[in-house]
Design an enzyme around this catalytic site. Sequence first.
Site, PDB file in Angstrom:
ATOM      1  N   CYS A 114       0.823  -1.224   0.000  1.00 29.19           N
ATOM      2  CA  CYS A 114       0.000   0.000   0.000  1.00 29.19           C
ATOM      3  C   CYS A 114       0.853   1.269   0.000  1.00 29.19           C
ATOM      4  CB  CYS A 114      -0.938   0.010   1.198  1.00 29.19           C
ATOM      5  SG  CYS A 114      -2.109  -1.356   1.139  1.00 29.19           S
ATOM      6  N   HIS A 251      -3.338   7.537   1.705  1.00 29.24           N
ATOM      7  CA  HIS A 251      -3.714   6.200   1.247  1.00 29.24           C
ATOM      8  C   HIS A 251      -5.112   5.920   1.796  1.00 29.24           C
ATOM      9  CE1 HIS A 251      -3.942   2.026   0.508  1.00 29.24           C
ATOM     10  NE2 HIS A 251      -3.743   1.656   1.756  1.00 29.24           N
ATOM     11  N   ASN A 281     -10.042   0.057  -0.600  1.00 27.44           N
ATOM     12  CA  ASN A 281      -8.578   0.121  -0.520  1.00 27.44           C
ATOM     13  C   ASN A 281      -7.993  -0.474  -1.801  1.00 27.44           C
ATOM     14  OD1 ASN A 281      -5.867  -0.210   0.030  1.00 27.44           O
ATOM     15  ND2 ASN A 281      -6.175  -1.062   2.076  1.00 27.44           N
TER      16      ASN A 281
HETATM   17  O1  UT7 Z   1      -3.876  -0.675   3.219  1.00 29.72           O
HETATM   18  C1  UT7 Z   1      -3.069  -1.363   4.114  1.00 29.72           C
HETATM   19  C2  UT7 Z   1      -3.320  -0.904   5.445  1.00 29.72           C
HETATM   20  N1  UT7 Z   1      -4.534  -1.488   5.950  1.00 29.72           N
HETATM   21  C3  UT7 Z   1      -5.087  -0.925   6.964  1.00 29.72           C
HETATM   22  O2  UT7 Z   1      -4.619   0.091   7.394  1.00 29.72           O
HETATM   23  C4  UT7 Z   1      -6.271  -1.593   7.570  1.00 29.72           C
HETATM   24  C5  UT7 Z   1      -6.247  -1.314   9.022  1.00 29.72           C
HETATM   25  N2  UT7 Z   1      -7.347  -1.884   9.756  1.00 29.72           N
HETATM   26  C6  UT7 Z   1      -8.641  -1.507   9.600  1.00 29.72           C
HETATM   27  O3  UT7 Z   1      -8.978  -0.734   8.732  1.00 29.72           O
HETATM   28  C7  UT7 Z   1      -9.636  -2.016  10.615  1.00 29.72           C
HETATM   29  O4  UT7 Z   1      -8.943  -2.704  11.619  1.00 29.72           O
HETATM   30  C8  UT7 Z   1     -10.717  -2.931  10.021  1.00 29.72           C
HETATM   31  C9  UT7 Z   1     -11.707  -2.140   9.184  1.00 29.72           C
HETATM   32  C10 UT7 Z   1     -10.055  -4.018   9.194  1.00 29.72           C
HETATM   33  C11 UT7 Z   1     -11.523  -3.600  11.146  1.00 29.72           C
HETATM   34  O5  UT7 Z   1     -12.032  -2.634  12.041  1.00 29.72           O
HETATM   35  P1  UT7 Z   1     -11.827  -2.818  13.624  1.00 29.72           P
HETATM   36  O6  UT7 Z   1     -12.579  -1.743  14.272  1.00 29.72           O
HETATM   37  O7  UT7 Z   1     -10.357  -2.900  13.886  1.00 29.72           O
HETATM   38  O8  UT7 Z   1     -12.556  -4.190  13.902  1.00 29.72           O
HETATM   39  P2  UT7 Z   1     -11.940  -5.547  14.497  1.00 29.72           P
HETATM   40  O9  UT7 Z   1     -10.989  -6.164  13.533  1.00 29.72           O
HETATM   41  O10 UT7 Z   1     -11.471  -5.297  15.897  1.00 29.72           O
HETATM   42  O11 UT7 Z   1     -13.230  -6.445  14.537  1.00 29.72           O
HETATM   43  C12 UT7 Z   1     -14.363  -6.093  15.342  1.00 29.72           C
HETATM   44  C13 UT7 Z   1     -15.423  -7.186  15.177  1.00 29.72           C
HETATM   45  C14 UT7 Z   1     -14.885  -8.580  15.351  1.00 29.72           C
HETATM   46  O12 UT7 Z   1     -15.861  -9.323  16.046  1.00 29.72           O
HETATM   47  P3  UT7 Z   1     -15.692  -9.645  17.603  1.00 29.72           P
HETATM   48  O13 UT7 Z   1     -14.417 -10.440  17.700  1.00 29.72           O
HETATM   49  O14 UT7 Z   1     -15.583  -8.301  18.260  1.00 29.72           O
HETATM   50  O15 UT7 Z   1     -16.918 -10.412  17.919  1.00 29.72           O
HETATM   51  C15 UT7 Z   1     -14.769  -9.108  13.956  1.00 29.72           C
HETATM   52  O16 UT7 Z   1     -14.899 -10.509  13.878  1.00 29.72           O
HETATM   53  O17 UT7 Z   1     -15.967  -7.135  13.839  1.00 29.72           O
HETATM   54  C16 UT7 Z   1     -15.941  -8.458  13.280  1.00 29.72           C
HETATM   55  N3  UT7 Z   1     -15.801  -8.326  11.840  1.00 29.72           N
HETATM   56  C17 UT7 Z   1     -16.847  -8.165  11.008  1.00 29.72           C
HETATM   57  N4  UT7 Z   1     -18.170  -8.079  11.241  1.00 29.72           N
HETATM   58  C18 UT7 Z   1     -18.965  -7.908  10.183  1.00 29.72           C
HETATM   59  C19 UT7 Z   1     -14.665  -8.331  11.101  1.00 29.72           C
HETATM   60  N5  UT7 Z   1     -14.965  -8.175   9.803  1.00 29.72           N
HETATM   61  C20 UT7 Z   1     -16.311  -8.061   9.713  1.00 29.72           C
HETATM   62  C21 UT7 Z   1     -17.203  -7.871   8.649  1.00 29.72           C
HETATM   63  N6  UT7 Z   1     -18.519  -7.783   8.942  1.00 29.72           N
HETATM   64  N7  UT7 Z   1     -16.811  -7.748   7.373  1.00 29.72           N
END
Ligand code: UT7
Length: 324
Positions: A114, A251, A281
């Site tokens: 990225c 980005h 992304n």
């Molecule tokens: O381009 C390269 C760089 N990439 C990035 O910078 C990405 C960085 N990370 C992010 O953008 C965020 O971490 C995400 C958008 C990927 C996720 O957001 P988050 O607030 O960090 O959520 P999380 O990973 O802590 O997940 C929260 C909950 C989890 O459930 P539990 O364990 O709390 O029950 C996940 O299993 O959301 C769940 N979850 C989903 N739920 C519905 C994860 N993906 C999904 C989904 N739909 N697609």
Amino acid sequence: MKTRAVVEGVGQYLPERIVPNTWFEEFLDTSDEWIRTRSGIERRHFAAEGETTSSMAVEAARAAIADAGCSIDDIDGILVATSTPDLTFPSVATMVQAELGMNHGFAFDVQAVCAGFIYALTNANALIVSGQAKRLLLIGAETFSRILDWEDRATCVLFGDGAGALVLGAAEGTGTSADRGILASDLRSDGRYRDMLYVDGGVSSTGTVGKVRMRGNALFRQAVEKLTSTAESALAAAGLTDDDIDWIVPHQANIRIIAGTARKLGVPMSRVIVTVQEHGNTSAASIPLALAEGVARGKIRRGDLIVTEAIGGGLAWGAVVLRW
Ligand code: UT7
């Protein structure tokens, strides 16, 4: 007097197929609401069958060359930032070179996921400032849809396909931060974090292409702090401060990372180019696509001071300060 690498033209290409968040609801335990609130993404473009990273790169390149008002004969070299090449080798850049009918100069790919476009911009600037090239074509192009695991809701909803391109040309500046062109850059990486975002296949390990794997939340917690500090370092190297910023062109991974970084840099969101809602992304393509959108929307104008920053797999991150 100092040679500067100045943006002469910008172009973009997005595949025709637009996929809304609701599409994923049909086969995954996810929702439009979750994707929007956690990432800011509303839709993304996916390449059609037969459409490749190089074919999209060519379209964006043609648009940038037309915008620059030059021809392929005026280009000394081509740099393509990508992690999703058509083939393991040769480079996408040489494929683009052939397709554009360019039989002179050089072409190569840059792979920093990225952050790839930041790395490509920095390398292109060095080639121009050192006198090795007078005019370069820089492209960020990705088909991440080809390496997504459609059963992994934590990754497949986040990425999209597309390509953006710039023509960078040598110009004489005064050597001050009032010059147009690239004024400074800052590159960073830390391989200890390589398991935060990677593809689980490759030539010399599995012999397969692999799929994207990400520890999103761990990466999220690194992102704002690292992006802010690299932007501050690049600004300081240019002899500028946060107050000089006209536009942040980040980005486009997550609206919360974009907003958090802008807040730390003291820049209001009205001064940030945001495309994540429409593109998702697109990895190395996201910055040139955002630059093209910023110009198309009449926001970015000649003379504006831009800070562009990115972080991704590696981890690799960095920032470039340029005057448009
Ligand atoms: O381009 C390269 C760089 N990439 C990035 O910078 C990405 C960085 N990370 C992010 O953008 C965020 O971490 C995400 C958008 C990927 C996720 O957001 P988050 O607030 O960090 O959520 P999380 O990973 O802590 O997940 C929260 C909950 C989890 O459930 P539990 O364990 O709390 O029950 C996940 O299993 O959301 C769940 N979850 C989903 N739920 C519905 C994860 N993906 C999904 C989904 N739909 N697609």
